[in-house]
Design a protein around this motif. Sequence first.
Motif, mmCIF file in Angstrom:
data_model
loop_
_atom_site.group_PDB
_atom_site.id
_atom_site.type_symbol
_atom_site.label_atom_id
_atom_site.label_comp_id
_atom_site.label_asym_id
_atom_site.label_seq_id
_atom_site.Cartn_x
_atom_site.Cartn_y
_atom_site.Cartn_z
ATOM 1 N N GLY A 11 3.526 0.126 -1.686
ATOM 2 C CA GLY A 11 3.231 -1.284 -1.502
ATOM 3 C C GLY A 11 4.450 -2.177 -1.437
ATOM 4 O O GLY A 11 4.354 -3.378 -1.722
ATOM 5 N N TRP A 12 5.589 -1.615 -1.035
ATOM 6 C CA TRP A 12 6.816 -2.401 -0.900
ATOM 7 C C TRP A 12 7.339 -2.288 0.523
ATOM 8 O O TRP A 12 7.781 -1.223 0.945
ATOM 9 C CB TRP A 12 7.886 -1.936 -1.893
ATOM 10 C CG TRP A 12 7.501 -2.198 -3.311
ATOM 11 C CD1 TRP A 12 7.040 -1.294 -4.216
ATOM 12 C CD2 TRP A 12 7.515 -3.468 -3.972
ATOM 13 N NE1 TRP A 12 6.764 -1.902 -5.404
ATOM 14 C CE2 TRP A 12 7.062 -3.245 -5.295
ATOM 15 C CE3 TRP A 12 7.877 -4.753 -3.587
ATOM 16 C CZ2 TRP A 12 6.944 -4.271 -6.221
ATOM 17 C CZ3 TRP A 12 7.767 -5.780 -4.508
ATOM 18 C CH2 TRP A 12 7.307 -5.540 -5.815
ATOM 19 N N LYS A 71 0.663 -4.628 1.429
ATOM 20 C CA LYS A 71 -0.383 -3.626 1.303
ATOM 21 C C LYS A 71 0.215 -2.240 1.510
ATOM 22 O O LYS A 71 0.985 -2.032 2.450
ATOM 23 C CB LYS A 71 -1.479 -3.892 2.342
ATOM 24 C CG LYS A 71 -2.637 -2.922 2.257
ATOM 25 C CD LYS A 71 -3.685 -3.258 3.307
ATOM 26 C CE LYS A 71 -4.848 -2.263 3.242
ATOM 27 N NZ LYS A 71 -5.884 -2.571 4.273
ATOM 28 N N PRO A 72 -0.096 -1.299 0.642
ATOM 29 C CA PRO A 72 0.438 0.057 0.817
ATOM 30 C C PRO A 72 0.076 0.614 2.195
ATOM 31 O O PRO A 72 -1.037 0.415 2.682
ATOM 32 C CB PRO A 72 -0.249 0.854 -0.302
ATOM 33 C CG PRO A 72 -0.561 -0.170 -1.345
ATOM 34 C CD PRO A 72 -0.920 -1.417 -0.581
ATOM 35 N N SER A 81 6.490 -7.511 -1.408
ATOM 36 C CA SER A 81 5.216 -6.934 -1.792
ATOM 37 C C SER A 81 4.252 -6.975 -0.609
ATOM 38 O O SER A 81 4.140 -7.990 0.084
ATOM 39 C CB SER A 81 4.626 -7.701 -2.979
ATOM 40 O OG SER A 81 3.388 -7.146 -3.366
#
Length: 204
Positions: free
Chosen positions: A24-25, A41-42, A39
């Motif tokens: 998620g990064w 969404k994965p 940050s």
Amino acid sequence: MRKYKFFTNFDEEEHWLNDMARQGWRFARKTPFGYEFESAKPENAVIKIDYRSFKKQRDFEDYCALFEDSGWEHIAGTKSTGHQYFKKIGCQGREDIFSDGDSKAGRYKRLSDMWAALACSFVPLLAVLISTGAIDPGVLLDLKALYYTPGLWELSGAGFWRAFLFETPFALFRGVFWLIIPIMIVIYLYFASKANRQYKKSSE
């Protein structure tokens, strides 16, 4: 978020960036001492790295456009940074940004040449400083010569320690600071050698 890491292997760096995306990064940009992430969404991102610098902005833009036409978005890097980061766009891009093994290995050769050029750029500076007497390697054999306080070594007790501790930072600066230059030369040559070994290994 910032992460302070240093890589000499592109495959390991790619794997790490892709793993960060799955956590998620989203990779935002590379800094001189690490990486910046945002940050997000994965996702199962596919990030690939090339190493190439350009003299003209137009050549850099054409380079990025070529990859974009092949399904890869340029996400970080400038015409002069060398490291260029690409992210696969959907499912339309090829599995790799390189068409063959030789072109993939070539990035290590360019990286090795860059490190070697940096090392060579410091050699004339070191030679000039030594030839003009700006630095004297011989003082390392006589550290007392770095202290200019008259009669310092004849003092004793608290008077000696006050004078000694006061001048020591200046003495170290005069006698040791220049060692940064040969140290940097050795470090750059080490990285150049390591990248060259990786180039030969990737070319096999």
